[in-house]
Design a protein around this motif. Structure first.
Motif, mmCIF file in Angstrom:
data_model
loop_
_atom_site.group_PDB
_atom_site.id
_atom_site.type_symbol
_atom_site.label_atom_id
_atom_site.label_comp_id
_atom_site.label_asym_id
_atom_site.label_seq_id
_atom_site.Cartn_x
_atom_site.Cartn_y
_atom_site.Cartn_z
ATOM 1 N N ALA A 415 0.832 -1.203 0.000
ATOM 2 C CA ALA A 415 0.000 0.000 0.000
ATOM 3 C C ALA A 415 0.869 1.257 0.000
ATOM 4 O O ALA A 415 0.537 2.255 -0.666
ATOM 5 C CB ALA A 415 -0.935 -0.011 1.202
ATOM 6 N N ARG A 416 1.983 1.240 0.724
ATOM 7 C CA ARG A 416 2.893 2.388 0.718
ATOM 8 C C ARG A 416 3.499 2.587 -0.670
ATOM 9 O O ARG A 416 3.680 3.719 -1.127
ATOM 10 C CB ARG A 416 4.000 2.172 1.742
ATOM 11 N N GLN A 417 3.812 1.496 -1.338
ATOM 12 C CA GLN A 417 4.385 1.600 -2.675
ATOM 13 C C GLN A 417 3.363 2.141 -3.666
ATOM 14 O O GLN A 417 3.695 2.940 -4.547
ATOM 15 C CB GLN A 417 4.898 0.223 -3.112
ATOM 16 N N ARG A 418 2.112 1.708 -3.540
ATOM 17 C CA ARG A 418 1.049 2.236 -4.399
ATOM 18 C C ARG A 418 0.883 3.735 -4.205
ATOM 19 O O ARG A 418 0.713 4.499 -5.161
ATOM 20 C CB ARG A 418 -0.271 1.525 -4.087
ATOM 21 N N ALA A 419 0.922 4.151 -2.943
ATOM 22 C CA ALA A 419 0.779 5.578 -2.669
ATOM 23 C C ALA A 419 1.962 6.360 -3.212
ATOM 24 O O ALA A 419 1.813 7.506 -3.658
ATOM 25 C CB ALA A 419 0.634 5.792 -1.162
ATOM 26 N N ARG A 420 3.150 5.776 -3.195
ATOM 27 C CA ARG A 420 4.351 6.473 -3.656
ATOM 28 C C ARG A 420 4.369 6.611 -5.175
ATOM 29 O O ARG A 420 4.678 7.672 -5.706
ATOM 30 C CB ARG A 420 5.597 5.712 -3.192
ATOM 31 N N TYR A 421 4.044 5.532 -5.880
ATOM 32 C CA TYR A 421 4.176 5.528 -7.336
ATOM 33 C C TYR A 421 2.891 5.901 -8.061
ATOM 34 O O TYR A 421 2.927 6.183 -9.261
ATOM 35 C CB TYR A 421 4.647 4.149 -7.811
ATOM 36 N N GLY A 422 1.758 5.885 -7.372
ATOM 37 C CA GLY A 422 0.496 6.205 -8.022
ATOM 38 C C GLY A 422 -0.099 4.996 -8.714
ATOM 39 O O GLY A 422 0.576 3.990 -8.964
ATOM 40 N N GLU A 423 -1.392 5.091 -9.041
ATOM 41 C CA GLU A 423 -2.082 3.970 -9.659
ATOM 42 C C GLU A 423 -1.526 3.657 -11.043
ATOM 43 O O GLU A 423 -1.548 2.507 -11.492
ATOM 44 C CB GLU A 423 -3.579 4.271 -9.758
ATOM 45 N N ALA A 424 -1.032 4.664 -11.742
ATOM 46 C CA ALA A 424 -0.510 4.444 -13.090
ATOM 47 C C ALA A 424 0.966 4.054 -13.092
ATOM 48 O O ALA A 424 1.513 3.740 -14.154
ATOM 49 C CB ALA A 424 -0.701 5.702 -13.940
#
Length: 504
Positions: A415-424
């Motif tokens: 989840a932290r990685q998703r928030a860092r890199y964004g959905e795209a």
């Protein structure tokens, strides 16, 4: 008399529109199919003829010409049976030509007129929706096609049902997507006694999507550990689920029309050929690396795989796709998989054990490990030595953490990685660009300087250095740290410094 029905050819998971044109003209009785058909498509002439005969229909004693346009594109597969039959029926004025032209169709015909399942219904349904067409497919795959969304679907069990539907004598109800089944539980990490270092590596690999190599003697638990990695991974996102399911649909492996919710886990035998692993064959089917897309590919007894097959993994590991080059076309399948491999330290498996190793040590280990090339090993992030647990300790070791508990930490890190890199952006640290990860460490000059010094001393390649930074970023995510510290870099380097060459 001329009629046309749409269908699709497949290039990877992409669909290429194909128009089936049928002309019935005066002349000597003949039934010809042109447009670069393969053997299966050419044989559809007899299947269509037999299916129409079973319905009490006979072909007119004229020249029947079937053209598959565009003519320079190779047409493969039995799924052209149904559109050829429908176009022929429209040309014979058995069904309205205007209605048939509004649909794309695919399906294999039996000699009695039944419509059999074929591969690729899900991407065909998506392709039909994008082109404003309805889709006609086998009844057994109507639920699979329904995942395409707002589409006009006709899922028929036989050619007679389609004729009755177009003539208004029968109404085929549109299929509905099936309910998603509950996620089945897999092997639990709590069953693994001891092996704390290896279980830590599994957690790191799952949290960041990193490649992992387990090295140890027979019976130490390497395969047991690898089988528990998929349970630590989070569920597929809706976009990932659709993409993975499309690959399995093209391969004809989508069971019951249900989309895959969990990351796939593939474990081919070491006798697998290069086309079986990478993809290819007569019809350029997806290989194991594509079937493991967004999941785990486990290669047990890694050095026993043919060297040429292993070397073919190098490019997909970097690019996340498998390209099959043909004289007529290049076909690309997605292959963003996580490689997990296991191997013995030597052929006998007991290198380093004075009581059991063979008389050729250490040369036997060097020769055995030499089957793996340096460039392939450079693409592996975590090297783990798995040592057997003495029998007397198996009953005394304290209980391990369950899969659910470790998976919760992995999900939080993802989840932290998703928030860092964004959905795209990248879905995990293993897919992140090296410059992005270097910038995250730049906030800690001490950590970055330590990483550079260690990389020079260990003689890490540029790729190896970038992969070390990715692992360090994952370790920080697991620790809920915004910055990568010297401690995270040190642990990441420790996993890489245990490379297979150093274990000899």
């Amino acid at each position: 008399m001329l009629a046309a029905v749409q269908s699709f050819a497949f290039q990877g998971i992409d669909t290429v529109p194909v128009e089936i044109q049928v002309q019935i003209a005066p002349g000597l009785p003949a039934f010809a199919i042109v447009g670069l058909p393969d053997k299966a498509v050419a044989e559809s002439r007899e299947r269509v003829r037999a299916a129409l005969t079973a319905l009490g229909l006979s072909l007119p004693p004229k020249r029947i010409l079937v053209n598959l346009a565009p003519a320079d594109l190779l047409k493969e597969g039995s799924h052209f049976d149904l559109p050829i039959a429908l176009a022929l029926l429209a040309a014979m004025e058995v069904i309205p030509r205007e209605d048939a032209a509004e649909y794309a169709a695919l399906g294999e015909l039996g000699l009695d007129g039944r419509i059999a399942p074929v591969a690729g219904v899900l991407p065909a349904a998506i392709g039909a929706v994008s082109r404003g067409l309805g889709l006609i497919c086998p009844a057994a795959q109507g639920a699979e096609a329904a995942w395409a969304g707002d589409a006009r679907l006709l899922a028929a069990g036989s050619l007679l049902q389609l004729i009755n539907h177009f003539k208004g004598d029968q109404v085929l109800d549109p299929p509905e997507p099936p309910e998603l089944p509950p996620v089945a539980g897999g092997p639990d990490l709590i069953d693994v006694k001891g092996q704390e270092t290896a279980k830590r590596a599994l957690e790191v690999a799952a949290a960041g999507g990193h490649n992992l190599l387990l090295i140890g003697p027979p019976g130490a638990g390497k395969s047991m550990l690898a089988a528990r990695l998929p349970g630590l991974l989070p569920d597929l996102t809706p976009a990932e689920s659709l993409e993975v399911s499309m690959v399995h649909s093209v391969a004809g492996l989508l069971s019951g029309g249900r989309l895959l919710r969990r990351p796939p886990y593939r474990e081919p035998h070491h006798s697998a050929s290069q086309p079986a692993l990478i993809g290819g064959g007569q019809r350029a089917r997806p290989g194991e690396i594509s079937l493991a897309h967004r999941g785990v590919l486990f290669l047990d007894e890694l050095p026993e795989f043919p060297r040429q097959t292993l070397e073919a993994l190098r490019q997909p590991l970097e690019t996340g796709r498998a390209t099959i080059a043909r004289a007529a076309a290049h076909i690309t399948y997605p292959a963003r998989f996580q490689l997990v491999a296991a191997m013995n330290p030597c052929r006998c498996g007991h290198l380093g054990d004075p009581a059991r190793e063979c008389g050729k040590a250490p040369r036997c280990g060097e020769e055995y490990q030499g089957r793996l090339s340096g460039p392939l090993l450079d693409r592996i992030d975590l090297f783990v030595e798995v040592q057997p647990i003495p029998p007397q300790e198996l009953t005394r070791v304290r209980p391990s953490e369950s899969t659910a508990k470790v998976a919760a930490r992995v999900a939080a890190a993802r989840a932290r990685q998703r928030a860092r890199y964004g959905e795209a952006g990248p879905s995990c640290n293993a897919e992140a660009d090296g410059a992005v990860l270097r910038s995250t460490i730049a906030a800690e000059p001490d950590a970055l300087a330590f990483a550079e010094q260690a990389a020079e001393r260990l003689r890490l390649s540029t790729r190896g250095f970038a992969r070390t930074l990715r692992v360090a970023r994952t370790l920080a995510d697991l620790a809920d740290c915004d910055r990568v510290t010297r401690l995270h870099v040190a642990e990441a380097l420790s996993w890489r410094a245990r490379g297979v060459r150093e274990t000899a």
